[in-house]
Design an enzyme around this catalytic site. Structure first.
Site, mmCIF file in Angstrom:
data_model
loop_
_atom_site.group_PDB
_atom_site.id
_atom_site.type_symbol
_atom_site.label_atom_id
_atom_site.label_comp_id
_atom_site.label_asym_id
_atom_site.label_seq_id
_atom_site.Cartn_x
_atom_site.Cartn_y
_atom_site.Cartn_z
ATOM 1 N N GLU A 127 -4.688 7.663 -4.686
ATOM 2 C CA GLU A 127 -4.917 7.063 -6.002
ATOM 3 C C GLU A 127 -6.272 7.515 -6.550
ATOM 4 O O GLU A 127 -7.249 7.561 -5.795
ATOM 5 C CB GLU A 127 -4.864 5.531 -5.902
ATOM 6 C CG GLU A 127 -3.492 5.019 -5.515
ATOM 7 C CD GLU A 127 -3.417 3.492 -5.453
ATOM 8 O OE1 GLU A 127 -4.442 2.827 -5.735
ATOM 9 O OE2 GLU A 127 -2.339 2.978 -5.132
ATOM 10 N N HIS A 161 -1.704 0.820 -10.170
ATOM 11 C CA HIS A 161 -2.240 -0.180 -9.234
ATOM 12 C C HIS A 161 -2.794 -1.388 -9.999
ATOM 13 O O HIS A 161 -3.906 -1.848 -9.746
ATOM 14 C CB HIS A 161 -3.336 0.434 -8.355
ATOM 15 C CG HIS A 161 -3.539 -0.332 -7.064
ATOM 16 N ND1 HIS A 161 -3.863 0.281 -5.877
ATOM 17 C CD2 HIS A 161 -3.472 -1.661 -6.777
ATOM 18 C CE1 HIS A 161 -3.998 -0.630 -4.927
ATOM 19 N NE2 HIS A 161 -3.763 -1.815 -5.452
ATOM 20 N N ARG A 183 0.856 -1.180 0.000
ATOM 21 C CA ARG A 183 0.000 0.000 0.000
ATOM 22 C C ARG A 183 0.889 1.225 0.000
ATOM 23 O O ARG A 183 1.899 1.297 0.712
ATOM 24 C CB ARG A 183 -0.945 0.015 1.206
ATOM 25 C CG ARG A 183 -2.135 -0.918 1.047
ATOM 26 C CD ARG A 183 -3.049 -0.476 -0.087
ATOM 27 N NE ARG A 183 -4.222 -1.330 -0.252
ATOM 28 C CZ ARG A 183 -4.303 -2.330 -1.107
ATOM 29 N NH1 ARG A 183 -3.240 -2.635 -1.856
ATOM 30 N NH2 ARG A 183 -5.408 -3.041 -1.231
#
Length: 351
Positions: A293, A312, A264
């Site tokens: 994000e 991601h 993360r």
């Protein structure tokens, strides 16, 4: 866990009909409830949020909520929304188990703000394991890209420039510090070890873990970083991991260090990383996750030649949804047979 005869499962997150059928095929004691028209269409494999353009009518939303409230187990957090999970838990005293799609899942559970009674009454599990190999491969790719001077190679190719030769770094000469020794960290260690690297792991306890040459506790991370040429972040989001890759840790790394992040983004102090990349203390970073994000357009990371940015996406795999479904059915079997569940979320630390 107490044993029971049947388990009423509601599919609360997008899942293909084929994988819905797989759940019942693998564990026939599941009473599956799924209404595809209530779920947002998947845009790609592993799209557990679904198309954000999808909406429900008030009647459909009421039905979705009612089905959540009648379930004994939820396949996914409803709409991947902690507030929807909190609503469901309050309305459904018969809920026994919630399986999250994330490899971590603790951050979503924490955000739901459930009381202690709910956290003790309901089992919460996460999808650790199905993402491990893809994320480990991205970490290896990222460190290899830095070791083999990918930015320089690309720049010379774009300029059609043939230069003199130089010595690239070899992974088998590196000491790699891996933050996290769970499924993702362990698979990452396996890949680096196979190439001859020395691998140091970091976890909360410092207890040894198979596949690592050494393991140190989190309070010794800067000390371990001083031995490392490369750092890989595989940590989930929690109070204990936020900002753990601090300026102190980045300063302690070997000169021109390499970094890959697949856990993360909140684990890394991004301003400190930008500064370290700018002055060469960190020579290259491959980043799949970020503190915010999508990565904001004004982030300086976008413009740095020694940074590789992925949106991601490194966790995705063609069989991800099937692998999570298989994990779910094994845990359904365990729940029905009164056994301990795999991948429980610690409801005290949310890890």
């Amino acid at each position: 866990m107490s044993a029971s005869d049947r388990l009423r499962v509601f599919i609360a997150t997008p899942l293909t009909p084929e994988n819905c059928e797989l759940l019942v095929e693998l564990e026939p004691r599941i009473d599956l409830v799924v209404e595809q028209e209530l779920l947002p269409p998947m845009r790609w494999v592993g799209d557990h949020d679904g198309d954000p353009a999808h909406t429900r009518t008030p009647e459909q939303q009421a039905r979705f909520d009612r089905l959540c409230d009648q379930a004994e187990a939820l396949y996914g957090i409803p709409d991947t929304d902690p507030a929807a999970l909190a609503r469901t838990v309050a309305a459904n005293p018969g809920l026994r188990w919630v399986h999250t799609m994330a490899a971590g899942g603790g951050a979503q559970l924490r955000a739901a703000g459930l009381d202690d009674d709910a956290l003790q009454r309901i089992a919460f599990t996460r999808s650790s394991g199905p993402h491990a190999r893809t994320l480990a491969e991205f970490a290896l790719f990222g460190i290899l890209a830095g070791a083999k001077d990918l930015p320089r190679l690309r720049a010379q190719q774009d300029a059609r420039q043939w230069t003199g030769r130089w010595v690239m770094r070899a992974v088998f000469d590196l000491t790699v510090l891996i933050l996290g020794t769970g499924a993702i960290g362990a698979e990452t260690a396996r890949l680096f070890s196979a190439l001859g690297a020395r691998v140091i792991g970091v976890n909360r306890s410092g207890h040894p873990v198979d596949g690592f040459d050494a393991v140190v506790p989190t309070d010794r991370i800067a000390e371990a970083a001083a031995e490392a040429d490369a750092l890989v972040n595989t940590l989930p989001q929690s109070d204990g991991t936020t900002g753990i890759v601090s300026a102190e840790v980045l300063d302690a790394l070997g000169p021109d260090a390499l970094l890959a992040s697949t856990g993360r983004g909140t684990a890394i102090d991004e301003p400190a990383l930008v500064a370290a990349l700018a002055d060469g203390r960190v020579g290259f970073a491959a980043l799949d996750v970020f503190a915010v994000e999508p990565l904001p357009a004004d982030s300086p990371l976008w413009g740095m030649a020694n940074v590789l940015i992925a949106p991601h996406t490194a966790a995705l795999h063609g069989n991800e949804d099937r692998l999570i479904a298989e994990l779910f059915t094994e845990n359904a079997r365990r729940l029905l047979d009164g056994e301990e569940l795999l991948n429980p979320i610690d409801t005290k630390t949310f890890v």
